[in-house]
Design a protein around this motif. Structure first.
Motif, PDB file in Angstrom:
ATOM      1  N   ALA A  60       2.249  -3.836 -36.625  1.00 40.13           N
ATOM      2  CA  ALA A  60       2.292  -5.200 -36.090  1.00 40.13           C
ATOM      3  C   ALA A  60       2.115  -5.206 -34.574  1.00 40.13           C
ATOM      4  O   ALA A  60       2.337  -4.203 -33.887  1.00 40.13           O
ATOM      5  N   GLU A  61       1.757  -6.382 -34.084  1.00 43.31           N
ATOM      6  CA  GLU A  61       1.596  -6.576 -32.642  1.00 43.31           C
ATOM      7  C   GLU A  61       2.969  -6.476 -31.949  1.00 43.31           C
ATOM      8  O   GLU A  61       3.094  -5.872 -30.893  1.00 43.31           O
ATOM      9  N   TYR A  62       4.006  -7.072 -32.561  1.00 49.21           N
ATOM     10  CA  TYR A  62       5.354  -7.018 -31.999  1.00 49.21           C
ATOM     11  C   TYR A  62       6.351  -7.231 -33.125  1.00 49.21           C
ATOM     12  O   TYR A  62       5.965  -7.627 -34.236  1.00 49.21           O
ATOM     13  N   ASP A  87       2.110 -24.276 -22.557  1.00 51.14           N
ATOM     14  CA  ASP A  87       1.819 -23.064 -21.785  1.00 51.14           C
ATOM     15  C   ASP A  87       0.335 -22.755 -21.826  1.00 51.14           C
ATOM     16  O   ASP A  87      -0.276 -22.413 -20.807  1.00 51.14           O
ATOM     17  N   TYR A  88      -0.256 -22.863 -22.997  1.00 55.99           N
ATOM     18  CA  TYR A  88      -1.678 -22.547 -23.114  1.00 55.99           C
ATOM     19  C   TYR A  88      -2.502 -23.459 -22.205  1.00 55.99           C
ATOM     20  O   TYR A  88      -3.447 -23.006 -21.541  1.00 55.99           O
ATOM     21  N   GLY A  89      -2.115 -24.744 -22.144  1.00 53.57           N
ATOM     22  CA  GLY A  89      -2.803 -25.691 -21.258  1.00 53.57           C
ATOM     23  C   GLY A  89      -2.704 -25.267 -19.799  1.00 53.57           C
ATOM     24  O   GLY A  89      -3.652 -25.409 -19.017  1.00 53.57           O
ATOM     25  N   TYR A 147       6.332 -13.959 -29.218  1.00 51.17           N
ATOM     26  CA  TYR A 147       5.468 -13.290 -28.245  1.00 51.17           C
ATOM     27  C   TYR A 147       6.250 -12.528 -27.177  1.00 51.17           C
ATOM     28  O   TYR A 147       6.992 -11.618 -27.506  1.00 51.17           O
ATOM     29  N   TRP A 148       6.134 -12.889 -25.917  1.00 46.93           N
ATOM     30  CA  TRP A 148       6.807 -12.126 -24.851  1.00 46.93           C
ATOM     31  C   TRP A 148       8.145 -12.751 -24.465  1.00 46.93           C
ATOM     32  O   TRP A 148       8.652 -12.538 -23.369  1.00 46.93           O
ATOM     33  N   ARG A 149       8.745 -13.533 -25.372  1.00 52.79           N
ATOM     34  CA  ARG A 149      10.023 -14.175 -25.048  1.00 52.79           C
ATOM     35  C   ARG A 149      11.163 -13.586 -25.874  1.00 52.79           C
ATOM     36  O   ARG A 149      12.163 -14.253 -26.128  1.00 52.79           O
ATOM     37  N   PRO A 156      -0.602 -15.628 -15.564  1.00 56.86           N
ATOM     38  CA  PRO A 156       0.273 -14.890 -16.493  1.00 56.86           C
ATOM     39  C   PRO A 156      -0.481 -13.858 -17.330  1.00 56.86           C
ATOM     40  O   PRO A 156       0.073 -12.793 -17.634  1.00 56.86           O
ATOM     41  N   TRP A 157      -1.732 -14.146 -17.699  1.00 59.83           N
ATOM     42  CA  TRP A 157      -2.494 -13.176 -18.494  1.00 59.83           C
ATOM     43  C   TRP A 157      -2.650 -11.852 -17.746  1.00 59.83           C
ATOM     44  O   TRP A 157      -2.843 -10.810 -18.357  1.00 59.83           O
ATOM     45  N   GLU A 158      -2.594 -11.894 -16.418  1.00 64.34           N
ATOM     46  CA  GLU A 158      -2.771 -10.652 -15.658  1.00 64.34           C
ATOM     47  C   GLU A 158      -1.587  -9.692 -15.844  1.00 64.34           C
ATOM     48  O   GLU A 158      -1.721  -8.491 -15.633  1.00 64.34           O
TER      49      GLU A 158
HETATM   50  C1  9YW Z   1      -3.959 -13.717 -25.622  1.00 60.23           C
HETATM   51  C2  9YW Z   1      -4.945  -8.249 -26.337  1.00 60.23           C
HETATM   52  C3  9YW Z   1      -4.012  -9.052 -25.452  1.00 60.23           C
HETATM   53  C4  9YW Z   1      -3.025  -8.158 -24.688  1.00 60.23           C
HETATM   54  C5  9YW Z   1      -1.963  -8.972 -23.973  1.00 60.23           C
HETATM   55  C6  9YW Z   1      -1.330  -9.916 -24.963  1.00 60.23           C
HETATM   56  C7  9YW Z   1      -2.392 -10.794 -25.622  1.00 60.23           C
HETATM   57  C8  9YW Z   1      -4.183 -12.368 -25.087  1.00 60.23           C
HETATM   58  O1  9YW Z   1      -3.336  -9.978 -26.282  1.00 60.23           O
HETATM   59  O2  9YW Z   1      -3.016 -11.631 -24.683  1.00 60.23           O
HETATM   60  O3  9YW Z   1      -4.871 -14.311 -26.214  1.00 60.23           O
HETATM   61  O4  9YW Z   1      -2.878 -14.242 -25.515  1.00 60.23           O
HETATM   62  O5  9YW Z   1      -0.339 -10.695 -24.356  1.00 60.23           O
HETATM   63  O6  9YW Z   1      -1.026  -8.116 -23.379  1.00 60.23           O
HETATM   64  O7  9YW Z   1      -3.709  -7.365 -23.770  1.00 60.23           O
HETATM   65  O8  9YW Z   1      -4.215  -7.459 -27.216  1.00 60.23           O
END
Ligand code: 9YW
Length: 404
Positions: A376-378, A191-193, A333-335, A149-151
């Motif tokens: 902000a980030e989001y 999820d992190y796990g 976050y992305w939800r 998912p990080w990709e």
């Molecule tokens: C994490 C750095 C990154 C972004 C990603 C974002 C987040 C890293 O932060 O991921 O630790 O969760 O989802 O898109 O590149 O800003």
């Protein structure tokens, strides 16, 4: 708004040869962040924008992959998990992020032409795209598969819930992110796990094997097609043949429309390569093909974007998840929340497809929300309230670009 505040954030987050996304939460260099950051830096200091991208590509692997994190040697290893000790890959991670770099390289060159920079980066970008094309076509459909998912850059997107459910979460590690972010705004522990388990399995295969999470993401692939269009322009600027890049872009765009487009839904969905099924979530990644100027299905996709699921132009930014979904969460976050890089990309798409009034409205909203939230980030799409970290580099950089 003037650029002073945004520029000051980029100055504070500059490490000397690259920019951290956030001093507290993300204290290293991230791949797609650097591309967005360079898009802003080019207006303030083209030399620094070039340095940002050169630093990232200096960490490129021999196989062509551009790592998703380049660790800063001056930052204590315990500042971020998983750090260099986990990845065992020198000073980088072994995953990748969406290929927005060619677009950034071209834009930096356009801000201040520099043939030497362009000539140095071009073969590296070729190797990067070759890696994706040849080593990542797990489904054999001419699309890149992501293995984590990080990709996707959209870590806990609801589109990953199905494929992730097969993964047994790792335990026994300490999350560092929660020291700097509200737990309700971040991915869950479970999820992190799973992220840690998948990353460890991939690492243990020598960063080669396709594991349990193998997904064709419409966002990632649309950005690759767009990157190939940028490569064609870079090749033109260098006096090299460019047609191969245009064909490569057309091939990816065709595969996207033939295999990830659902015409009844009017949307691009991700494919779980392990089951062959499309994942049913409407996420912002499915809007990113709008960046492609020749997208035949653009009118139908625009109808979805402006309809009840995303309400483009009526809410703040571009929601990361379907506003009508039962699991939509405006803060996590992305939800659900709107991210500024996605807003910036969708605005480019609106411009390509002649939606100038909507593009202007989105721009004005992005600028106002960035300033009001302290970059902000989001943000919450309904209230505009900021979430995640503040003084976030790509929010500041894309603000600079929108003001230019
Ligand atoms: C994490 C750095 C990154 C972004 C990603 C974002 C987040 C890293 O932060 O991921 O630790 O969760 O989802 O898109 O590149 O800003």
């Amino acid at each position: 708004m003037d650029v002073t505040r945004a520029a000051a954030i980029l100055d504070r987050n500059w490490l000397g040869s690259s920019t951290v996304p956030s001093r507290s939460l993300y204290p290293h260099q991230w791949s797609w962040d650097s591309a967005f950051i360079a898009l802003g830096l080019r207006h303030l200091s083209p030399a620094r924008a070039r340095r940002e991208l050169r630093t990232l590509f200096a960490a490129q692997w021999a196989d062509g992959r551009v790592p998703h994190i380049v660790f800063d040697p001056g930052t204590p290893p315990e500042a971020y998990f998983p750090g260099p000790g986990f990845w065992r890959a020198g000073r980088t991670s072994g995953l990748v992020q969406p290929p927005v770099h060619a677009r950034a390289v071209l834009a930096v060159h356009e801000a201040e032409p520099d043939q030497e920079f362009l000539a140095a980066l071009y073969p590296k970008l070729v190797a990067w795209h070759d890696y994706l094309r040849t080593r990542r076509d797990a489904g054999g459909r001419g699309l890149v598969a992501i293995v984590h998912p990080w990709e996707s850059g959209m870590d806990n997107s609801p589109a990953w819930d199905g494929p992730l459910a097969r993964v047994t979460p790792s335990t026994g590690f300490v999350r560092r992110d929660l020291a700097h972010g509200d737990a309700a705004d971040r991915p869950s522990d479970e999820d992190y796990g799973r992220y840690v388990r998948l990353a460890a399995d991939y690492r243990d295969s020598g960063y080669r094997a396709f594991g349990e999470f193998v997904v064709e993401d419409p966002g990632f692939n649309a950005l690759l097609a767009d990157a190939e269009l940028a490569m064609a322009e870079i090749a033109d600027a260098l006096g090299l043949p460019s047609s191969g890049h245009r064909e490569a872009a057309a091939r990816v765009a065709k595969a996207l429309q033939e295999t990830l487009w659902d015409s009844a839904a009017g949307f691009f969905f991700a494919r779980d390569v392990r089951t062959g099924a499309l994942t049913p979530a409407y996420t912002c990644a499915g809007l990113l093909p709008l960046v492609l100027p020749d997208l035949g299905v653009a009118p139908a996709l625009l109808a979805t974007a402006t309809g009840p699921r995303f309400r483009l132009g009526q809410v703040h930014g571009v929601p990361s998840h379907d506003l009508t979904a039962a699991d939509f969460d405006p803060a996590r976050y992305w939800r659900g929340p709107s991210w500024f890089n996605v807003g910036w990309l969708v605005r480019q798409g609106l411009l390509h497809h002649g939606e100038h009034a909507l593009a202007d409205r989105l721009r004005d909203d992005l600028l106002a929300t960035a300033e009001e939230t302290g970059f902000a980030e989001y943000c919450d799409p309904f209230t505009g309230e900021g979430h995640g970290t503040r003084s976030f580099s790509w929010t500041a950089a894309l603000t600079v670009d929108l003001l230019a």
